[in-house]
Design a protein around this motif. Sequence first.
Motif, PDB file in Angstrom:
ATOM      1  N   LYS A   1       0.653  -1.348   0.111  1.00  8.27           N
ATOM      2  CA  LYS A   1       0.150  -0.017   0.118  1.00  8.27           C
ATOM      3  C   LYS A   1       0.846   1.190  -0.046  1.00  8.27           C
ATOM      4  O   LYS A   1       0.677   2.090  -0.594  1.00  8.27           O
ATOM      5  N   ASN A   2       2.098   1.234   0.763  1.00  6.80           N
ATOM      6  CA  ASN A   2       2.786   2.503   0.921  1.00  6.80           C
ATOM      7  C   ASN A   2       3.459   2.873  -0.609  1.00  6.80           C
ATOM      8  O   ASN A   2       3.400   3.890  -0.995  1.00  6.80           O
ATOM      9  N   GLU A   3       3.890   1.606  -1.252  1.00  9.89           N
ATOM     10  CA  GLU A   3       4.427   1.616  -2.412  1.00  9.89           C
ATOM     11  C   GLU A   3       3.558   2.343  -3.589  1.00  9.89           C
ATOM     12  O   GLU A   3       3.998   3.345  -4.441  1.00  9.89           O
TER      13      GLU A   3
ATOM     14  N   TYR B   1       4.028   5.691  -5.593  1.00 12.62           N
ATOM     15  CA  TYR B   1       4.027   5.815  -7.240  1.00 12.62           C
ATOM     16  C   TYR B   1       2.715   6.721  -7.594  1.00 12.62           C
ATOM     17  O   TYR B   1       3.014   7.200  -8.615  1.00 12.62           O
ATOM     18  N   THR B   2       1.551   6.724  -6.999  1.00 11.56           N
ATOM     19  CA  THR B   2       0.544   7.493  -7.230  1.00 11.56           C
ATOM     20  C   THR B   2       0.770   9.003  -7.293  1.00 11.56           C
ATOM     21  O   THR B   2       0.690   9.796  -8.148  1.00 11.56           O
ATOM     22  N   VAL B   3       1.375   9.167  -6.100  1.00 13.63           N
ATOM     23  CA  VAL B   3       1.995  10.673  -5.888  1.00 13.63           C
ATOM     24  C   VAL B   3       3.056  11.192  -7.022  1.00 13.63           C
ATOM     25  O   VAL B   3       2.800  12.127  -7.425  1.00 13.63           O
ATOM     26  N   ALA B   4       3.889  10.424  -7.204  1.00 12.14           N
ATOM     27  CA  ALA B   4       4.840  10.588  -8.217  1.00 12.14           C
ATOM     28  C   ALA B   4       4.159  10.745  -9.535  1.00 12.14           C
ATOM     29  O   ALA B   4       4.882  11.838 -10.348  1.00 12.14           O
ATOM     30  N   VAL B   5       3.526   9.918  -9.916  1.00 15.60           N
ATOM     31  CA  VAL B   5       2.683   9.795 -11.246  1.00 15.60           C
ATOM     32  C   VAL B   5       1.875  11.432 -11.529  1.00 15.60           C
ATOM     33  O   VAL B   5       2.003  12.053 -12.235  1.00 15.60           O
ATOM     34  N   CYS B   6       1.275  11.748 -10.243  1.00 13.53           N
ATOM     35  CA  CYS B   6       0.374  13.030 -10.098  1.00 13.53           C
ATOM     36  C   CYS B   6       1.098  14.041 -10.413  1.00 13.53           C
ATOM     37  O   CYS B   6       0.912  14.935 -10.992  1.00 13.53           O
TER      38      CYS B   6
END
Length: 85
Positions: free
Chosen positions: A45-47, A51-56
Amino acid sequence: MANKKSTKTPAKAKKSDKKPGLIARGKAYMASVRSEMKRVVWPTKNELVNYTVAVCASLIVVGVSIAVLDLVISEGLVLFASLRG
């Protein structure tokens, strides 16, 4: 003349290598999908959040960069062509 090989084609083998039916192929496909899905290493979940924050963040940076570049080019064209009233 000694031992000439026959040039005749051998008799065709019976068609025991028939293609499996649609249902059998579907079952084999789903079994292979299930097997592959067991090998997948899913992110924690942490990864996933990272990854979602990095993509956004990347999308925002690229979007702003394109908007600024578009504004600069359009203003340059307006000034170059003297289209401003």
